[in-house]
Write an enzyme that holds these catalytic residues in place. Structure first.
Site, PDB file in Angstrom:
ATOM      1  N   SER A 142       0.866  -1.191   0.000  1.00 21.69           N
ATOM      2  CA  SER A 142       0.000   0.000   0.000  1.00 21.69           C
ATOM      3  C   SER A 142       0.894   1.230   0.000  1.00 21.69           C
ATOM      4  CB  SER A 142      -0.843  -0.007   1.284  1.00 21.69           C
ATOM      5  OG  SER A 142      -1.477   1.237   1.487  1.00 21.69           O
ATOM      6  N   TYR A 155      -2.162  -1.146  10.400  1.00 16.77           N
ATOM      7  CA  TYR A 155      -2.078  -1.303   8.942  1.00 16.77           C
ATOM      8  C   TYR A 155      -0.743  -0.766   8.426  1.00 16.77           C
ATOM      9  CZ  TYR A 155      -3.914  -1.110   4.091  1.00 16.77           C
ATOM     10  OH  TYR A 155      -4.131  -1.280   2.741  1.00 16.77           O
TER      11      TYR A 155
HETATM   12  P1  NAD Z   1     -11.368  -6.183  -0.296  1.00 16.83           P
HETATM   13  O1  NAD Z   1     -11.969  -6.090   1.053  1.00 16.83           O
HETATM   14  O2  NAD Z   1     -12.196  -5.863  -1.490  1.00 16.83           O
HETATM   15  O3  NAD Z   1     -10.741  -7.638  -0.525  1.00 16.83           O
HETATM   16  C1  NAD Z   1     -10.014  -8.291   0.475  1.00 16.83           C
HETATM   17  C2  NAD Z   1      -9.941  -9.763   0.141  1.00 16.83           C
HETATM   18  O4  NAD Z   1      -9.212 -10.426   1.192  1.00 16.83           O
HETATM   19  C3  NAD Z   1     -11.313 -10.445   0.085  1.00 16.83           C
HETATM   20  O5  NAD Z   1     -11.308 -11.430  -0.924  1.00 16.83           O
HETATM   21  C4  NAD Z   1     -11.440 -11.086   1.462  1.00 16.83           C
HETATM   22  O6  NAD Z   1     -12.328 -12.189   1.500  1.00 16.83           O
HETATM   23  C5  NAD Z   1     -10.004 -11.512   1.677  1.00 16.83           C
HETATM   24  N1  NAD Z   1      -9.687 -11.770   3.072  1.00 16.83           N
HETATM   25  C6  NAD Z   1      -9.872 -10.981   4.149  1.00 16.83           C
HETATM   26  N2  NAD Z   1      -9.470 -11.613   5.271  1.00 16.83           N
HETATM   27  C7  NAD Z   1      -9.024 -12.838   4.869  1.00 16.83           C
HETATM   28  C8  NAD Z   1      -8.492 -13.955   5.574  1.00 16.83           C
HETATM   29  N3  NAD Z   1      -8.342 -13.969   6.903  1.00 16.83           N
HETATM   30  N4  NAD Z   1      -8.155 -15.047   4.841  1.00 16.83           N
HETATM   31  C9  NAD Z   1      -8.335 -15.079   3.487  1.00 16.83           C
HETATM   32  N5  NAD Z   1      -8.823 -14.043   2.788  1.00 16.83           N
HETATM   33  C10 NAD Z   1      -9.168 -12.941   3.488  1.00 16.83           C
HETATM   34  O7  NAD Z   1     -10.088  -5.249  -0.216  1.00 16.83           O
HETATM   35  P2  NAD Z   1      -9.106  -4.652  -1.336  1.00 16.83           P
HETATM   36  O8  NAD Z   1      -9.206  -3.185  -1.240  1.00 16.83           O
HETATM   37  O9  NAD Z   1      -9.256  -5.322  -2.629  1.00 16.83           O
HETATM   38  O10 NAD Z   1      -7.702  -5.045  -0.672  1.00 16.83           O
HETATM   39  C11 NAD Z   1      -6.821  -6.010  -1.222  1.00 16.83           C
HETATM   40  C12 NAD Z   1      -5.404  -5.670  -0.781  1.00 16.83           C
HETATM   41  O11 NAD Z   1      -5.035  -4.399  -1.321  1.00 16.83           O
HETATM   42  C13 NAD Z   1      -5.252  -5.551   0.745  1.00 16.83           C
HETATM   43  O12 NAD Z   1      -4.014  -6.130   1.124  1.00 16.83           O
HETATM   44  C14 NAD Z   1      -5.234  -4.057   0.961  1.00 16.83           C
HETATM   45  O13 NAD Z   1      -4.525  -3.708   2.120  1.00 16.83           O
HETATM   46  C15 NAD Z   1      -4.522  -3.597  -0.297  1.00 16.83           C
HETATM   47  N6  NAD Z   1      -4.731  -2.189  -0.623  1.00 16.83           N
HETATM   48  C16 NAD Z   1      -5.998  -1.724  -0.870  1.00 16.83           C
HETATM   49  C17 NAD Z   1      -6.154  -0.383  -1.185  1.00 16.83           C
HETATM   50  C18 NAD Z   1      -7.488   0.212  -1.472  1.00 16.83           C
HETATM   51  O14 NAD Z   1      -7.574   1.444  -1.557  1.00 16.83           O
HETATM   52  N7  NAD Z   1      -8.530  -0.556  -1.681  1.00 16.83           N
HETATM   53  C19 NAD Z   1      -5.035   0.460  -1.228  1.00 16.83           C
HETATM   54  C20 NAD Z   1      -3.783  -0.056  -0.973  1.00 16.83           C
HETATM   55  C21 NAD Z   1      -3.644  -1.387  -0.666  1.00 16.83           C
END
Ligand code: NAD
Length: 260
Positions: A142, A155
């Site tokens: 991130s 985080y």
């Molecule tokens: P999201 O909530 O849409 O997806 C998260 C996924 O992780 C889902 O499929 C969920 O079921 C799975 N998950 C959660 N806990 C779990 C567990 N214990 N075991 C297995 N699977 C699990 O979120 P997203 O925004 O797509 O995030 C994905 C990644 O991207 C994360 O690591 C997040 O930190 C990172 N990220 C997101 C953003 C953003 O703005 N959305 C920015 C930077 C980084």
């Protein structure tokens, strides 16, 4: 070039992970999906990707907060896919609170899902990649792996840790044909961020659109969300042959956020 390879994408039932899984499938990559959600919905996703792109797609709902379950998950992925070429460590959660009120259980969950799961997946998948003499590991960190914001101590700590893990493993496998990189997105409009918008709207007593404009996108100089497809395209690029000398990096895709 990626056709016929196999990838594990953790947390791929939603958001960025699902976008990366779909983009890899489009390149002809066979997939292990993972993540939580409604069983029927997940089966629809799995079968849909397999039919649309003509690749093998399997699913396992291993909990990324549990080290032993992760080792079994990676072994199962190797068996089902005939080895793992690409590992995308994407599963992640968020929780926002002042550090002196941060619930211990939330701290632990964020460290295990956002950081330790990457360690366990890498540890178990790496021997197979070394045997093949080829591998790609992409850690979805991130912008918060590079800089901090208040109230996100768990985080930010986990994501900085994931960037550190990326660099260290990249050095260990630099001569083995395996690259290890972190992608550092800014705000991407996924369920993870939608929940934050709700929380911030309550905390600031503001309507959602004002939170988006004045709280969320205020930090992103482009003033727009990064799209899931942009992150997915970067992940696919890092898996390709053209990226074979890119390793140990933390690549920002954040609309200029970390340039400030
Ligand atoms: P999201 O909530 O849409 O997806 C998260 C996924 O992780 C889902 O499929 C969920 O079921 C799975 N998950 C959660 N806990 C779990 C567990 N214990 N075991 C297995 N699977 C699990 O979120 P997203 O925004 O797509 O995030 C994905 C990644 O991207 C994360 O690591 C997040 O930190 C990172 N990220 C997101 C953003 C953003 O703005 N959305 C920015 C930077 C980084």
């Amino acid at each position: 070039m990626l056709k016929g390879k196999s990838a594990v994408v953790t947390g791929s039932t939603s958001g960025i992970g699902l976008g990366i899984a779909r983009a890899l499938a489009k390149e002809g990559v066979n997939l292990m999906l993972n993540g939580f959600g409604d069983a029927a919905e997940i089966e629809k996703l799995r079968a849909g990707i397999a039919a649309e792109f003509g690749v093998k797609v399997v699913y396992d709902g291993a909990d990324m907060s549990k080290g032993e379950a992760i080792a079994a998950f990676i072994k199962k992925s190797e068996q089902e896919l005939g080895g793992i070429d690409i590992l995308v460590n994407n599963a992640g959660i968020q929780f926002v609170s002042p550090v002196d009120e941060f619930p211990d259980a939330k701290w632990e969950a964020i460290q295990s899902i956002n950081l330790s799961s990457s360690f366990h997946c890498i540890k178990t998948a790496l021997p197979g990649m070394k045997n093949k003499g080829w591998g790609r590991i992409v850690n979805i960190a991130s912008a918060h792996g590079l800089i901090a914001s208040p109230f996100k101590s768990a985080y930010v700590a986990a994501k900085h840790g994931q960037v550190g893990l990326t660099k260290s493993v990249a050095l260990e496998v630099a001569e083995a044909g395996i690259t290890v990189n972190a992608i550092c997105p800014g705000y991407v409009r996924t369920p993870l961020v939608e929940n934050q918008i709700d929380d911030q709207a309550k905390a600031h007593n503001m309507p959602r659109d004002k939170v988006i404009r004045e709280v969320i996108l205020a930090v992103q100089p482009t003033r727009r969300f990064v799209e899931i497809e942009e992150v997915a395209a970067l992940a696919v690029y890092l898996c390709g042959d053209a990226a074979k000398s890119i390793t140990g990096t933390a690549i920002a895709i954040d609309g200029g956020w970390t340039a400030r």
